[in-house]
Design a protein around this motif. Structure first.
Motif: not given
Length: 326
Positions: A162-165, A168-172, A191-195
């Motif tokens: 499992a993870s909570e990827s 993690a921060n959004l890449p820019i 700014p999370a990836v899921e956002d």
């Protein structure tokens, strides 16, 4: 009403924030005629919905039970952000009257389903170098939220961690993406990836573009996808392009971390909805845009899982594996 023999079936369930789907399985095979959907708002908790299902199935007494939940699982207990239910192994065993129980994160369940999904329910996005059956795989879920789970084949069986990827921060990579991150941060503090890479995230990208243009407007994700299909809204197309490019970047980053020579599998309703547009909006280019490792990225084929019952199948496979282990 069919009366089912005790301990002849396993019970599997996929618990989302709004609905719970439950079915019976024999070995790794989910029985399609037994799949039922229940609205979570109509029940006080996991125990009541499972007992209702067992009654609806002729007072079935399962041998084992496994549920997949959209949230982290630790020490046999699941936490869901959008559902105030107690989901733990004790509750599951009591509700299902099962001798053996398991709780999986929903992406873990998708990982356990790999190899048991009909080819007709798999859409290839990118080809890659062929690999052996024991090669690592990676499942990436894009739906109400975002997450990922690597799938490892070992001498003792499959392991899906499992993870909570999604948190993690959004890449820019570009000035536009930097401004998008700042826009998300102003609203959510981080700014999370899921956002961005989720149904609600697509809505945020669309709203961000409206702010950039000085024409604020917010619409639902399903309406953005409708406008994209109709070709009636240039902003919908631009939001989709940004979404796809960031998805390609994130999927590529996760692939370099996990080295899934056995393939990357995109799951979830949003991933399925974007299937026809990934090539058009440059998913492959973004996925492989890794500098001197660009050529190396061709090792990883990418496929979309279009089987809506994959999480249930994964739960069934996990119970079958537990039975083999004794």
């Amino acid at each position: 009403m069919t009366i089912r023999q005790a301990n002849s079936y396993n019970l599997v369930a996929d618990i989302g924030g709004t609905n719970t789907r439950i079915a019976l399985a024999q070995g790794a095979d989910v029985m399609p005629a037994t799949v039922k959907r229940y609205r979570n708002v109509d029940f006080t908790g996991l125990e009541s919905v499972i007992r209702q299902y067992c009654d609806d199935q002729g007072h079935v007494d399962p041998h084992a039970a496994c549920v997949a939940v959209a949230g982290p699982v630790r020490d046999g207990r699941a936490a869901m952000t959008n559902l105030d239910w107690t989901i733990d192994t004790d509750t599951l065993a009591r509700a299902s009257r099962s001798e053996k129980v398991a709780i999986l994160n929903d992406l873990q369940a998708q990982g356990h389903a790999l190899g048991h999904i009909a080819p007709a329910h798999l859409r290839q996005v990118l080809t890659g170098t062929s690999a052996g059956p024991d090669a690592t795989k990676l499942v990436i879920g894009v739906g109400t939220g975002f997450n990922a789970a690597p799938v490892f084949e070992t001498p003792r069986g499959r392991i899906v961690t499992a993870s909570e990827s999604g948190h993690a921060n959004l890449p820019i990579r570009t000035d536009l993406e930097l401004r998008l991150c700042q826009y998300v941060s102003n609203a959510h503090g981080f700014p999370a990836v899921e956002d961005v890479l989720s149904g609600r995230g697509l809505e945020r990208v669309y709203a961000f573009l409206g702010q950039e243009a000085g024409e604020p407007k917010e619409i639902l994700a399903q309406d953005i996808m409708t406008a994209l299909a109709d070709g009636a809204d240039a902003r919908a197309a631009e939001a989709a392009r940004i979404f796809v490019r960031i998805l390609g970047t994130v999927a590529g980053n996760l692939s370099l971390i996990q080295l899934p020579f056995g393939g990357v599998y995109l799951a979830g309703g949003v991933a399925r909805a974007f299937g026809p547009y990934l090539t058009q909006f440059g998913f492959g280019d973004a996925f492989r845009d890794k500098g001197r490792f660009a050529g190396f990225m061709s090792n990883f084929p990418v496929t979309i899982i279009e089987d809506d019952y994959a999480a249930l199948t994964g739960c069934a496979c996990q119970l079958e594996a537990l039975d083999r282990q004794g």
